[in-house]
Design a protein around this motif. Structure first.
Motif, PDB file in Angstrom:
ATOM      1  N   ASP A 296       1.373  -1.585   0.149  1.00  0.00           N
ATOM      2  CA  ASP A 296       0.050  -0.016   0.451  1.00  0.00           C
ATOM      3  C   ASP A 296       0.690   1.076  -0.165  1.00  0.00           C
ATOM      4  OD1 ASP A 296      -2.088  -1.878   0.373  1.00  0.00           O
ATOM      5  OD2 ASP A 296      -2.143  -1.770   2.362  1.00  0.00           O
ATOM      6  N   LYS A 297       1.891   1.128   0.396  1.00  0.00           N
ATOM      7  CA  LYS A 297       3.458   1.884   0.437  1.00  0.00           C
ATOM      8  C   LYS A 297       4.206   1.883  -1.360  1.00  0.00           C
ATOM      9  CE  LYS A 297       2.595   2.222   5.320  1.00  0.00           C
ATOM     10  NZ  LYS A 297       2.739   2.864   6.196  1.00  0.00           N
ATOM     11  N   THR A 298       4.725   3.059  -0.756  1.00  0.00           N
ATOM     12  CA  THR A 298       5.607   3.594  -2.482  1.00  0.00           C
ATOM     13  C   THR A 298       6.919   4.059  -1.600  1.00  0.00           C
ATOM     14  OG1 THR A 298       6.444   4.061  -3.898  1.00  0.00           O
ATOM     15  CG2 THR A 298       5.621   5.215  -2.661  1.00  0.00           C
ATOM     16  N   VAL A 299       8.310   3.098  -1.328  1.00  0.00           N
ATOM     17  CA  VAL A 299       9.434   4.185  -1.063  1.00  0.00           C
ATOM     18  C   VAL A 299      10.196   4.767  -2.002  1.00  0.00           C
ATOM     19  CG1 VAL A 299      11.640   4.139   0.272  1.00  0.00           C
ATOM     20  CG2 VAL A 299       9.416   2.702   0.789  1.00  0.00           C
ATOM     21  N   ILE A 300      10.658   5.789  -1.994  1.00  0.00           N
ATOM     22  CA  ILE A 300      11.838   6.825  -3.243  1.00  0.00           C
ATOM     23  C   ILE A 300      12.888   7.049  -2.405  1.00  0.00           C
ATOM     24  CG2 ILE A 300      10.069   7.984  -3.869  1.00  0.00           C
ATOM     25  CD1 ILE A 300      10.088  10.574  -3.036  1.00  0.00           C
ATOM     26  N   ALA A 301      13.464   7.135  -3.300  1.00  0.00           N
ATOM     27  CA  ALA A 301      15.013   7.351  -2.569  1.00  0.00           C
ATOM     28  C   ALA A 301      15.616   9.085  -3.768  1.00  0.00           C
ATOM     29  CB  ALA A 301      16.120   6.716  -2.695  1.00  0.00           C
ATOM     30  N   LYS A 302      15.875  10.302  -3.021  1.00  0.00           N
ATOM     31  CA  LYS A 302      16.379  11.367  -3.850  1.00  0.00           C
ATOM     32  C   LYS A 302      18.291  11.361  -3.826  1.00  0.00           C
ATOM     33  CE  LYS A 302      12.675  14.414  -3.035  1.00  0.00           C
ATOM     34  NZ  LYS A 302      12.261  15.352  -2.163  1.00  0.00           N
ATOM     35  N   GLU A 303      18.568  11.220  -4.636  1.00  0.00           N
ATOM     36  CA  GLU A 303      20.088  11.040  -5.408  1.00  0.00           C
ATOM     37  C   GLU A 303      20.222  11.854  -5.015  1.00  0.00           C
ATOM     38  OE1 GLU A 303      21.072   7.890  -8.280  1.00  0.00           O
ATOM     39  OE2 GLU A 303      22.874   8.852  -8.376  1.00  0.00           O
ATOM     40  N   TYR A 304      21.315  11.810  -4.323  1.00  0.00           N
ATOM     41  CA  TYR A 304      22.793  13.544  -4.113  1.00  0.00           C
ATOM     42  C   TYR A 304      23.944  12.991  -4.169  1.00  0.00           C
ATOM     43  CZ  TYR A 304      18.543  15.781  -1.486  1.00  0.00           C
ATOM     44  OH  TYR A 304      17.632  16.176  -0.890  1.00  0.00           O
ATOM     45  N   SER A 305      25.236  14.191  -4.961  1.00  0.00           N
ATOM     46  CA  SER A 305      26.183  13.567  -5.312  1.00  0.00           C
ATOM     47  C   SER A 305      27.511  14.487  -4.446  1.00  0.00           C
ATOM     48  CB  SER A 305      26.644  13.875  -6.949  1.00  0.00           C
ATOM     49  OG  SER A 305      25.388  12.873  -7.800  1.00  0.00           O
ATOM     50  N   GLU A 306      27.935  14.136  -4.591  1.00  0.00           N
ATOM     51  CA  GLU A 306      29.398  14.897  -3.284  1.00  0.00           C
ATOM     52  C   GLU A 306      30.251  14.223  -3.960  1.00  0.00           C
ATOM     53  OE1 GLU A 306      27.338  14.376  -0.305  1.00  0.00           O
ATOM     54  OE2 GLU A 306      28.063  11.839   0.010  1.00  0.00           O
ATOM     55  N   ASP A 307      31.683  15.179  -3.700  1.00  0.00           N
ATOM     56  CA  ASP A 307      32.909  13.954  -3.377  1.00  0.00           C
ATOM     57  C   ASP A 307      32.842  12.967  -2.613  1.00  0.00           C
ATOM     58  OD1 ASP A 307      34.279  15.426  -5.372  1.00  0.00           O
ATOM     59  OD2 ASP A 307      34.945  17.102  -4.835  1.00  0.00           O
ATOM     60  N   PHE A 308      34.014  12.252  -3.362  1.00  0.00           N
ATOM     61  CA  PHE A 308      34.029  10.613  -1.806  1.00  0.00           C
ATOM     62  C   PHE A 308      35.355  11.461  -0.678  1.00  0.00           C
ATOM     63  CE2 PHE A 308      37.551   7.578  -0.828  1.00  0.00           C
ATOM     64  CZ  PHE A 308      37.186   6.843   0.460  1.00  0.00           C
ATOM     65  N   VAL A 309      34.824  11.377  -0.026  1.00  0.00           N
ATOM     66  CA  VAL A 309      36.151  12.042   1.104  1.00  0.00           C
ATOM     67  C   VAL A 309      36.115  10.390   2.728  1.00  0.00           C
ATOM     68  CG1 VAL A 309      37.010  13.355   3.262  1.00  0.00           C
ATOM     69  CG2 VAL A 309      35.536  14.193   1.600  1.00  0.00           C
ATOM     70  N   PRO A 310      37.101   9.687   2.184  1.00  0.00           N
ATOM     71  CA  PRO A 310      37.658   8.762   2.781  1.00  0.00           C
ATOM     72  C   PRO A 310      37.448   9.228   4.481  1.00  0.00           C
ATOM     73  CG  PRO A 310      39.761   9.201   1.873  1.00  0.00           C
ATOM     74  CD  PRO A 310      38.995  10.360   1.822  1.00  0.00           C
ATOM     75  N   GLY A 311      36.737   7.965   5.070  1.00  0.00           N
ATOM     76  CA  GLY A 311      36.002   8.260   6.704  1.00  0.00           C
ATOM     77  C   GLY A 311      34.216   8.964   6.246  1.00  0.00           C
ATOM     78  N   LYS A 312      33.982   9.551   5.633  1.00  0.00           N
ATOM     79  CA  LYS A 312      33.061  10.207   5.989  1.00  0.00           C
ATOM     80  C   LYS A 312      32.121   9.862   4.860  1.00  0.00           C
ATOM     81  CE  LYS A 312      30.695  14.137   3.903  1.00  0.00           C
ATOM     82  NZ  LYS A 312      30.867  14.966   2.763  1.00  0.00           N
ATOM     83  N   ASN A 313      32.060   8.696   3.361  1.00  0.00           N
ATOM     84  CA  ASN A 313      31.159   8.776   2.932  1.00  0.00           C
ATOM     85  C   ASN A 313      31.580   7.123   2.151  1.00  0.00           C
ATOM     86  OD1 ASN A 313      32.708  10.194   1.202  1.00  0.00           O
ATOM     87  ND2 ASN A 313      30.905  10.983   0.774  1.00  0.00           N
ATOM     88  N   ASP A 314      31.289   6.578   0.652  1.00  0.00           N
ATOM     89  CA  ASP A 314      31.578   5.609   0.268  1.00  0.00           C
ATOM     90  C   ASP A 314      31.743   5.941  -0.793  1.00  0.00           C
ATOM     91  OD1 ASP A 314      30.896   3.859   2.291  1.00  0.00           O
ATOM     92  OD2 ASP A 314      28.890   3.641   1.777  1.00  0.00           O
ATOM     93  N   ARG A 315      32.843   5.227  -2.064  1.00  0.00           N
ATOM     94  CA  ARG A 315      32.944   4.953  -3.157  1.00  0.00           C
ATOM     95  C   ARG A 315      32.037   4.450  -4.107  1.00  0.00           C
ATOM     96  NH1 ARG A 315      37.504   4.002  -0.394  1.00  0.00           N
ATOM     97  NH2 ARG A 315      39.705   4.548  -0.610  1.00  0.00           N
TER      98      ARG A 315
END
Ligand code: UDP
Length: 369
Positions: free
Chosen positions: A294-313
């Protein structure tokens, strides 16, 4: 008997491990620093019965029969064919930009003139990267090229890569060429689909062999390498070599999930927003496997530089300078680890689609079969 270490339990590592396991005299250990297998292909069914692609939409498409046959040992695929629309001047227009898009974007009289001129100059069915398409000597075709560049590529690419389309490697925007066709699909490959029980389940089955041992939450540097004859490394090579030549650049993305109390949020699985908002696109996951909820899930995608320890490659950044740096790292790594082979998006520093990652893994592992 040979003992193998496979670093990374994504689609590349799982392919290598599975092929090696065909010889029951081999012993294979697969490690991953994450707490799950499947790398960036990881998906899971949430509380709403919707299959979420944790690291963004993954749509399998290939024309490589051997890759297709290989993967179908571990899963069925549905017949999903990906379609993408871009919101341009408030309207949803099909991508890649094709004859249908032209009809929808422009008044009929202009659309017909443009179509006629295109067909006088190019063969029907031609795919033309936007960069080449910009070189037009006819005024209408120049207008069309400029329109596509401005409305589809310029701002999306600035969001996605932090650079304009002219500043990035031409192969990146060539992934979405201008397509002189009525084919609205994002991919034209022979085989397309989504694994019926998801990618994680497919990769689980690839790894589910008596002579494969999987260790999660395990760093490569914690492993005693003495016991292994060969190593397959699918991780980042700059990190392996302690960043001694500097960092190989990557782009990262993050997703903001939203749940809605209704059947659907948008018209299809992927809607791109080249010119509006900070995000590049919205994914609506329930379309991929036609999940009942009955529900739906969406994902908004944001881009950024990769920074070790902060986000993923997520994305290596194609380009001569980065390839050169990668090659210097490869030479160093091969010297330090003569029994190591490199593969995967990170190990090869190549913007592989899933089928190309599997192809590469099948090729690399051949030497050991
Ligand atoms: N692109 C764009 N506008 C779009 C879709 C794609 O400018 O609406 C460009 C952008 O530079 C992007 C590249 O084409 O990074 C490749 O797009 P693709 O959809 O293949 O990227 P992926 O799904 O791998 O992120």
């Amino acid at each position: 008997m040979s003992k193998f270490l496979v670093v990374g339990a994504g689609i590349s590592g799982a392919t290598v491990a599975n092929i090696l396991s065909n010889d029951d005299k081999n012993e294979i250990t697969v490690i991953d620093r994450l707490d799950h297998i499947a790398g960036n292909c990881f998906d899971y069914r949430d509380d709403n019965n919707i299959m979420i692609h944790k690291y963004g939409s993954h749509i399998f498409h290939t024309s490589d029969k051997e890759v297709w046959t290989f993967l179908r040992q571990f899963t069925g695929f549905n017949t999903y064919m990906h379609r993408v629309v871009a919101v341009i001047e408030g309207n949803e227009l099909p991508l890649p930009f094709n004859f249908n898009t032209i009809r929808m974007a422009f008044p009929q009289i202009l659309a017909e003139r443009i179509e006629r001129k295109l067909l006088e100059k190019f063969q029907y069915g031609t795919k033309i990267p936007i960069r080449d398409f910009m070189e037009q000597d006819d005024e209408d075709l120049r207008f069309l090229a400029q329109y596509i560049y401005e409305n589809v590529f310029l701002h999306y690419t600035e969001k996605q890569w932090g650079k304009s389309p002219d500043q990035i490697d031409g192969a990146v925007t060539a992934r979405v060429p201008v397509y002189l066709s009525r084919d609205d699909r994002y991919f034209q490959n022979t085989y397309q689909g989504i694994p019926l029980e998801g990618y994680t389940s497919m990769i689980q089955r690839m790894l589910n062999c008596p002579n494969i041992k999987v260790q999660l939450n395990k760093e490569f540097k914690e492993v005693d390498l003495k016991g292994y004859d060969f190593i397959f490394y699918t991780g980042p090579i700059d990190e392996l070599m302690d960043y001694r030549l500097g960092q190989l650049p990557y782009r990262s993305v993050h997703f903001e999930l939203e749940t809605y109390d209704r059947e659907h949020y948008q018209s299809g699985a992927a809607v791109n927003y080249p010119n509006n908002y900070e995000f590049t696109r919205i994914h609506e996951y329930k379309y991929y496997l036609n999940d009942k909820s009955d529900k739906t899930v969406i994902a908004k995608e944001y881009s950024e530089d990769f920074v070790p320890g902060k986000n993923d490659r997520y994305y290596p950044v194609p380009g001569e300078e980065n390839t050169e740096l990668y090659n210097r790292y490869l030479a160093l790594a091969q010297e330090k680890y003569p029994n190591m082979r490199f593969l995967g998006r990170l190990g090869d520093y190549r913007y592989y689609d899933m089928d190309k990652a599997v192809r590469r893994a099948l090729d690399v592992v051949k030497e050991f079969c």
